[in-house]
Write a protein that holds these residues in place. Structure first.
Motif, PDB file in Angstrom:
ATOM      1  N   ASP A  73       0.866  -1.395  -0.004  1.00 58.88           N
ATOM      2  CA  ASP A  73       0.068   0.026  -0.006  1.00 58.88           C
ATOM      3  C   ASP A  73       0.906   1.177   0.101  1.00 58.88           C
ATOM      4  N   PHE A  74       1.003   1.792  -1.121  1.00 57.64           N
ATOM      5  CA  PHE A  74       2.240   2.897  -1.386  1.00 57.64           C
ATOM      6  C   PHE A  74       1.649   4.006  -0.550  1.00 57.64           C
ATOM      7  N   ASP A  75       0.300   4.428  -0.835  1.00 57.43           N
ATOM      8  CA  ASP A  75      -0.351   5.519   0.053  1.00 57.43           C
ATOM      9  C   ASP A  75       0.101   5.421   1.426  1.00 57.43           C
ATOM     10  N   ALA A  76       0.043   4.340   1.855  1.00 58.57           N
ATOM     11  CA  ALA A  76       0.126   4.165   3.392  1.00 58.57           C
ATOM     12  C   ALA A  76       1.238   3.965   3.774  1.00 58.57           C
ATOM     13  N   ARG A  77       2.102   3.508   2.959  1.00 57.93           N
ATOM     14  CA  ARG A  77       3.730   3.390   3.185  1.00 57.93           C
ATOM     15  C   ARG A  77       3.551   1.823   3.982  1.00 57.93           C
ATOM     16  N   ARG A  78       3.107   1.037   3.584  1.00 60.35           N
ATOM     17  CA  ARG A  78       2.822  -0.333   4.361  1.00 60.35           C
ATOM     18  C   ARG A  78       2.785  -1.502   3.540  1.00 60.35           C
ATOM     19  N   VAL A  79       3.005  -2.554   4.147  1.00 57.45           N
ATOM     20  CA  VAL A  79       2.723  -3.902   3.409  1.00 57.45           C
ATOM     21  C   VAL A  79       1.445  -4.327   4.045  1.00 57.45           C
ATOM     22  N   VAL A  80       0.644  -4.820   3.267  1.00 52.86           N
ATOM     23  CA  VAL A  80      -0.651  -5.394   3.617  1.00 52.86           C
ATOM     24  C   VAL A  80      -0.804  -6.686   3.354  1.00 52.86           C
ATOM     25  N   ARG A  81      -0.869  -7.674   4.459  1.00 52.64           N
ATOM     26  CA  ARG A  81      -1.185  -9.115   4.501  1.00 52.64           C
ATOM     27  C   ARG A  81      -2.481  -9.626   4.611  1.00 52.64           C
ATOM     28  N   THR A  82      -2.956 -10.364   3.626  1.00 49.74           N
ATOM     29  CA  THR A  82      -4.227 -11.008   3.734  1.00 49.74           C
ATOM     30  C   THR A  82      -4.181 -12.348   4.033  1.00 49.74           C
ATOM     31  N   PRO A  83      -4.505 -13.189   5.095  1.00 45.13           N
ATOM     32  CA  PRO A  83      -4.286 -14.481   5.335  1.00 45.13           C
ATOM     33  C   PRO A  83      -5.080 -15.424   4.524  1.00 45.13           C
ATOM     34  N   GLY A  84      -4.728 -16.831   4.247  1.00 42.07           N
ATOM     35  CA  GLY A  84      -5.264 -17.557   3.718  1.00 42.07           C
ATOM     36  C   GLY A  84      -6.787 -17.979   4.219  1.00 42.07           C
ATOM     37  N   LEU A  85      -7.729 -18.405   3.440  1.00 47.21           N
ATOM     38  CA  LEU A  85      -8.974 -18.462   3.745  1.00 47.21           C
ATOM     39  C   LEU A  85      -9.444 -19.499   4.676  1.00 47.21           C
ATOM     40  N   LEU A  86      -8.570 -20.777   4.827  1.00 49.91           N
ATOM     41  CA  LEU A  86      -8.867 -21.901   5.267  1.00 49.91           C
ATOM     42  C   LEU A  86      -8.111 -21.990   6.748  1.00 49.91           C
ATOM     43  N   PRO A  87      -8.684 -21.953   7.899  1.00 46.42           N
ATOM     44  CA  PRO A  87      -7.942 -21.935   9.188  1.00 46.42           C
ATOM     45  C   PRO A  87      -7.695 -23.303   9.274  1.00 46.42           C
ATOM     46  N   ASP A  88      -8.394 -24.410   8.933  1.00 47.71           N
ATOM     47  CA  ASP A  88      -8.188 -25.869   9.364  1.00 47.71           C
ATOM     48  C   ASP A  88      -7.696 -26.630   7.930  1.00 47.71           C
ATOM     49  N   ASP A  89      -6.717 -27.700   8.451  1.00 46.10           N
ATOM     50  CA  ASP A  89      -6.724 -28.695   7.412  1.00 46.10           C
ATOM     51  C   ASP A  89      -8.010 -28.910   6.723  1.00 46.10           C
ATOM     52  N   THR A  90      -7.830 -29.156   5.225  1.00 47.24           N
ATOM     53  CA  THR A  90      -9.100 -29.171   4.568  1.00 47.24           C
ATOM     54  C   THR A  90      -8.831 -30.388   3.529  1.00 47.24           C
ATOM     55  N   THR A  91      -9.596 -31.743   3.907  1.00 48.36           N
ATOM     56  CA  THR A  91      -9.358 -32.655   2.859  1.00 48.36           C
ATOM     57  C   THR A  91     -10.472 -33.328   2.448  1.00 48.36           C
ATOM     58  N   LEU A  92     -10.657 -33.460   1.185  1.00 49.69           N
ATOM     59  CA  LEU A  92     -11.905 -34.241   0.644  1.00 49.69           C
ATOM     60  C   LEU A  92     -11.723 -34.782  -0.625  1.00 49.69           C
ATOM     61  N   VAL A  93     -12.793 -35.912  -0.812  1.00 53.00           N
ATOM     62  CA  VAL A  93     -12.902 -36.652  -1.972  1.00 53.00           C
ATOM     63  C   VAL A  93     -14.127 -36.612  -2.624  1.00 53.00           C
ATOM     64  N   VAL A  94     -14.100 -36.552  -3.919  1.00 54.39           N
ATOM     65  CA  VAL A  94     -15.479 -36.100  -4.715  1.00 54.39           C
ATOM     66  C   VAL A  94     -15.549 -37.092  -5.668  1.00 54.39           C
ATOM     67  N   LEU A  95     -16.773 -38.038  -5.876  1.00 52.31           N
ATOM     68  CA  LEU A  95     -17.072 -38.621  -6.882  1.00 52.31           C
ATOM     69  C   LEU A  95     -18.189 -38.187  -7.799  1.00 52.31           C
ATOM     70  N   ARG A  96     -18.150 -38.330  -9.083  1.00 52.56           N
ATOM     71  CA  ARG A  96     -19.034 -37.880  -9.859  1.00 52.56           C
ATOM     72  C   ARG A  96     -19.327 -38.863 -10.989  1.00 52.56           C
ATOM     73  N   ARG A  97     -20.675 -39.211 -11.073  1.00 51.74           N
ATOM     74  CA  ARG A  97     -21.074 -40.173 -12.447  1.00 51.74           C
ATOM     75  C   ARG A  97     -20.778 -39.404 -13.599  1.00 51.74           C
ATOM     76  N   ARG A  98     -20.033 -40.386 -14.270  1.00 47.89           N
ATOM     77  CA  ARG A  98     -19.683 -40.071 -15.556  1.00 47.89           C
ATOM     78  C   ARG A  98     -21.056 -39.841 -16.709  1.00 47.89           C
ATOM     79  N   MET A  99     -20.891 -38.821 -17.567  1.00 45.55           N
ATOM     80  CA  MET A  99     -22.031 -38.724 -18.150  1.00 45.55           C
ATOM     81  C   MET A  99     -22.218 -39.770 -19.163  1.00 45.55           C
ATOM     82  N   GLY A 100     -23.484 -40.106 -19.376  1.00 45.74           N
ATOM     83  CA  GLY A 100     -23.813 -41.058 -20.426  1.00 45.74           C
ATOM     84  C   GLY A 100     -23.445 -42.542 -19.946  1.00 45.74           C
ATOM     85  N   ARG A 101     -23.257 -42.595 -18.585  1.00 50.33           N
ATOM     86  CA  ARG A 101     -23.129 -43.951 -17.801  1.00 50.33           C
ATOM     87  C   ARG A 101     -24.124 -44.339 -16.959  1.00 50.33           C
ATOM     88  N   ALA A 102     -24.547 -45.486 -16.805  1.00 47.62           N
ATOM     89  CA  ALA A 102     -25.635 -46.199 -15.987  1.00 47.62           C
ATOM     90  C   ALA A 102     -24.952 -46.126 -14.758  1.00 47.62           C
TER      91      ALA A 102
END
Length: 267
Positions: A238-267
């Motif tokens: 931030d050049f006007d304020a003469r400082r460095v602005v840090r924005t933290p990451g959005l996920l505070p906790d470990d995040t783990t996932l598995v996603v399954l999606r049916r293939r198109m056109g398959r029964a």
């Protein structure tokens, strides 16, 4: 490999607060497919223990292996003995490790579980402790528990608690179109739909993007890259304020996932 008509995406990212505290990612995931079906499990190690990722990694692998073995032996996922048998398979392993490493080692074997066993006929979704699962667009949070203290399967060995693997859903596999399994960090991700991505002028978006967007299934690294982007710290001048602005990451906790999606056109 399984002939089931599903594409799979999976990823895990270290939480912001774990990184700040110098702790490892204490989540784990394991997926294994065979001619008998597909098994996927995610686990979240107890955050107050220094090495609970060890228990989480061992736990998901043992549960997946044991489930596949039971399927190979002809056991049905809708049998009353299936989940209690999986639980005993896991506790036998933890009991053997306790004998080798000592009772104090059990503190590193505290972890929650969310899993699924998908066979050509039936799909079983199960859990122990907190986390998230979603089926065909309907999201189901598990927990939180009082005092942020979920029940852990290893409590059966530590203090005699009867913590079961609980059935969350048992449905015909033909009715499964999209399935998500996640640790409790996914609950934070769901709440971020309207938040802005660090260094980008775009919202995070709804959780449904994870099973509706093709990129997560055509590029095996796309989901991990997405989670890493959400959790990257933004640093700007931030050049006007003469400082460095840090924005933290959005996920505070470990995040783990598995996603399954049916293939198109398959029964």
């Amino acid at each position: 490999m399984s002939a089931l008509p599903f594409d799979i995406a999976a990823a895990s990212v270290q939480g912001r607060e774990h990184a700040r505290a110098g702790r490892n990612n204490q989540d784990a995931l394991c997926i294994r497919a065979s001619e008998h079906g597909l098994v996927a499990v995610v686990a979240d190690g107890c955050g107050s223990q220094p090495c609970s990722e060890l228990g989480a990694q061992l736990g998901v692998r043992r549960l997946v292996q044991a489930a596949q073995q039971r399927l190979a032996e002809g056991e049905r996922v809708d049998a009353a003995s299936f989940l209690p048998g999986l639980r005993e398979d896991l506790l036998c392993l933890l009991g053997e490790l306790r004998g080798e490493l000592g009772r104090e080692a059990l503190a590193d074997f505290l972890f929650t579980v969310v899993g699924a066993v998908v066979t050509p006929a039936k799909t079983l979704i199960f859990s122990a402790g907190d986390g998230v699962w979603a089926l065909n667009g309907e999201v189901h949070p598990l927990g939180p528990f009082p005092g942020n203290a979920p029940p852990y399967l290893a409590y059966a060995l530590m203090r005699g608690d009867d913590v079961p693997l609980s059935t969350q859903a048992l449905i015909p596999t033909e009715d499964v179109h999209a399935l998500l399994l996640g640790t409790d960090g996914v609950a934070d991700l769901e709440r971020l739909a309207s938040a802005r991505i660090p260094e980008k002028d775009e919202p995070v978006g709804p959780l449904s993007r994870l099973w509706t967007e093709d990129r997560y299934f055509t590029n095996p690294d796309a989901l991990r890259r997405r989670l890493a982007l959400l959790n990257r710290e933004s640093v700007r001048a931030d050049f006007d304020a003469r400082r460095v602005v840090r924005t933290p990451g959005l996920l505070p906790d470990d995040t783990t996932l598995v996603v399954l999606r049916r293939r198109m056109g398959r029964a």
